[in-house]
Design a protein around this motif. Structure first.
Motif, mmCIF file in Angstrom:
data_model
loop_
_atom_site.group_PDB
_atom_site.id
_atom_site.type_symbol
_atom_site.label_atom_id
_atom_site.label_comp_id
_atom_site.label_asym_id
_atom_site.label_seq_id
_atom_site.Cartn_x
_atom_site.Cartn_y
_atom_site.Cartn_z
ATOM 1 N N VAL A 177 -19.115 46.079 -23.031
ATOM 2 C CA VAL A 177 -18.526 44.845 -22.696
ATOM 3 C C VAL A 177 -17.284 44.734 -23.801
ATOM 4 C CG1 VAL A 177 -20.505 43.874 -21.711
ATOM 5 C CG2 VAL A 177 -20.071 43.561 -24.310
ATOM 6 N N GLY A 178 -16.311 43.972 -23.002
ATOM 7 C CA GLY A 178 -15.053 43.831 -23.780
ATOM 8 C C GLY A 178 -14.101 45.228 -23.879
ATOM 9 N N ILE B 253 -10.494 36.977 -34.314
ATOM 10 C CA ILE B 253 -11.935 36.559 -33.990
ATOM 11 C C ILE B 253 -11.949 35.769 -32.730
ATOM 12 C CG2 ILE B 253 -14.120 35.315 -34.763
ATOM 13 C CD1 ILE B 253 -13.432 36.492 -37.642
ATOM 14 N N VAL B 254 -11.173 34.514 -32.735
ATOM 15 C CA VAL B 254 -11.449 33.830 -31.724
ATOM 16 C C VAL B 254 -10.952 34.410 -30.383
ATOM 17 C CG1 VAL B 254 -10.429 31.657 -30.528
ATOM 18 C CG2 VAL B 254 -11.199 31.775 -33.085
ATOM 19 N N GLY B 255 -9.742 35.337 -30.424
ATOM 20 C CA GLY B 255 -9.165 35.666 -29.350
ATOM 21 C C GLY B 255 -10.317 36.826 -28.615
ATOM 22 N N THR C 186 -14.073 38.562 -24.404
ATOM 23 C CA THR C 186 -15.077 39.190 -24.187
ATOM 24 C C THR C 186 -15.928 38.448 -23.251
ATOM 25 O OG1 THR C 186 -15.001 40.183 -26.372
ATOM 26 C CG2 THR C 186 -17.169 40.428 -25.187
ATOM 27 N N LEU C 187 -16.064 37.135 -23.762
ATOM 28 C CA LEU C 187 -16.995 36.123 -22.851
ATOM 29 C C LEU C 187 -16.173 36.106 -21.374
ATOM 30 C CD1 LEU C 187 -17.633 33.134 -25.196
ATOM 31 C CD2 LEU C 187 -19.250 34.878 -24.466
ATOM 32 N N GLU D 71 -18.422 36.842 -17.804
ATOM 33 C CA GLU D 71 -18.362 35.934 -16.744
ATOM 34 C C GLU D 71 -17.991 36.869 -15.476
ATOM 35 O OE1 GLU D 71 -16.209 32.843 -18.120
ATOM 36 O OE2 GLU D 71 -17.841 31.928 -19.137
ATOM 37 N N SER D 72 -16.761 37.441 -15.560
ATOM 38 C CA SER D 72 -16.288 38.465 -14.461
ATOM 39 C C SER D 72 -17.339 39.483 -14.036
ATOM 40 C CB SER D 72 -14.897 38.928 -14.830
ATOM 41 O OG SER D 72 -15.089 39.650 -15.960
ATOM 42 N N LEU D 73 -18.013 39.916 -14.873
ATOM 43 C CA LEU D 73 -18.885 41.088 -14.536
ATOM 44 C C LEU D 73 -20.268 40.465 -13.827
ATOM 45 C CD1 LEU D 73 -19.201 43.053 -17.705
ATOM 46 C CD2 LEU D 73 -18.451 43.908 -15.568
#
Length: 437
Positions: free
Chosen positions: A174-175, A411-413, A418-419, A423-425
């Motif tokens: 993921v990501g 980190i935030v980006g 990734t989230l 969600e798209s997956l």
């Protein structure tokens, strides 16, 4: 965020992707502890601690401590990140690469292949430079040419392995793999940073003073995190109206859309560019083992971020002003090569789209340029605020931590991106289930 992760673990395919990503990250962190044969870690750590350049601190944070450990992953993903930036710039400068970028998935695969070659070349250069530097300082076991070859080969192999694992995460996890590895490297240094803060402001103090210091530290960190989230997610939406047209016997079009312009259009790139330029002279001098005096020495001290905001030496804070100018410059420069308002305006015109109140063509391009200039400036100011807070704390309070400024933006980006992918997956999975039924 927590709800998204809980729901993701309910779907087998996504759960397997998350576990695969976790497994690769464990391998990355284990590799960060494997030493390169023939090199004394104690000698290298002592050399690292003798350096005062802020660039080495950030470099070590990006490698998750692999650099100070001088493990086989000492270079980690830094050559790949540098090569990606170089290829992105070359795509704008070289028409053939630009055409390749627009040539769909095949063209992008070719560019990724070139990026790998550039990564290997950079790893060879950096690995040889580090091996030769250790040879000059007498830190190698036999201090021979064979030792230099061994160190170079180990560093290049480690960098290539990390690059491959990052690509595996992108394909099967993921990501974005490289971003995820960079994220876990930075996070791995945070416990030590909190220990530094505890020792500086809380250790040995009474309960009231220690508690107050802890509250202030948490409040500052929380403020920076919230500020970075707004900075990363903030965008200006430009409304676009598409005119109706007749296709066959049907009237189509007439829809409304928007062009999202992010406030922080260049991401963390301006800070990385500015920091690299400011710290490059100090890094070169550090590897050469020379400490110039006189005017050259004062210039190096001015460029060194660890000397900024110091009350006892205010003259060195001139370097901070240079740093701010460079951040603003690179924010405009990087956005100008990644976003072309003229091309956007032409595509809108071809598709029958227009911005309400603005004529298609050049007026649209000029309007986008004006809006973009204002947004870039706001984003650059936001980046400067985030970057200056840890620099100010280091100068005034003498506290050097790696999770401030640039690291928090990364980190935030990465977490938000990734989230969004998870969600798209999940969304695609639900669509597939609906179609299969």
């Amino acid at each position: 965020m927590l709800k998204t992760l809980i729901n993701a673990f309910k779907i087998k395919d996504i759960k397997n992707r998350i576990f695969f990503t976790f497994f690769i990250l464990v391998v990355v962190r284990l590799g960060a502890q494997l030493p390169i044969p023939g090199v004394s870690r104690d000698v290298f750590t002592a050399w690292f601690e003798s350096q005062t350049s802020g660039a080495f601190d950030f470099f070590d944070a990006m490698t998750g401590g692999s650099f100070t450990q001088f493990s086989i992953f000492a270079l980690n993903i830094t050559p790949y990140i540098t090569s990606s930036i170089i290829m992105q710039l070359m795509t704008i400068a070289i028409p053939k690469l630009e055409e390749m970028q627009k040539d769909g998935e095949d063209g992008r695969k070719k560019i990724r292949e070139y990026t790998r070659y550039v990564t290997i070349a950079l790893a060879l250069i950096e690995g040889f430079a580090m091996g030769f530097g250790l040879y000059r300082s007498g830190s190698l076991m036999h201090n021979s040419a064979l030792d230099i070859v061994m160190v170079t080969a180990a560093l290049v192999a480690g960098s290539c392995l990390v690059m491959w694992m990052g690509e595996q995460i992108t394909d099967k996890g993921v990501g974005n793999g490289i971003s995820i590895i960079l994220l876990i490297n930075i996070i791995s240094t945070i416990p030590n940073d909190f220990k530094v803060l505890y020792d500086k402001f809380m250790s040995g103090k009474n309960v009231v003073k220690a508690g107050l210091a802890g509250i202030i530290i948490l409040a500052v960190i929380l403020f920076i995190v919230i500020f970075v989230i707004y900075l990363q997610d903030g965008e200006r939406r430009i409304p676009v109206q598409y005119s109706k047209k007749v296709v066959g016997r049907k009237l189509v079009g007439g829809s409304t859309s928007s062009i999202p312009l992010k406030v922080n259009t260049a991401g963390v790139i301006p800070i990385i560019f500015a920091s690299s330029i400011m710290s490059l002279p100090g890094m070169i001098v550090g590897f050469l083992g020379k400490t110039p005096g006189g005017i050259p020495g004062h210039i190096l001290a001015t460029l060194n971020s660890s000397n900024w905001c110091r009350i006892s030496q205010p003259v060195y804070s001139i370097g901070l002003l240079i740093y701010i100018v460079l951040v603003v410059f690179f924010a405009y420069f990087y956005t100008s090569i990644t976003f072309n308002p003229l091309e956007v305006a032409d595509n809108m015109k071809k598709q029958g789209g227009f911005i309400p109140g603005i004529r298609p063509g050049k007026p649209t391009s000029d309007y986008l340029n004006k809006i973009l200039s204002n947004i870039i400036f706001i984003g650059a100011i936001g980046l400067i605020i985030v970057a200056i807070i840890p620099i100010f704390c280091a100068g005034v309070f003498g506290v050097n931590v790696s999770f401030g400024g640039t690291s928090l933006i990364i980190i935030v980006g990465v977490v938000l991106e990734t989230l969004k992918q998870i969600e798209s997956l999940m969304l695609v999975r639900h669509y597939k289930g609906f179609l299969n039924d």
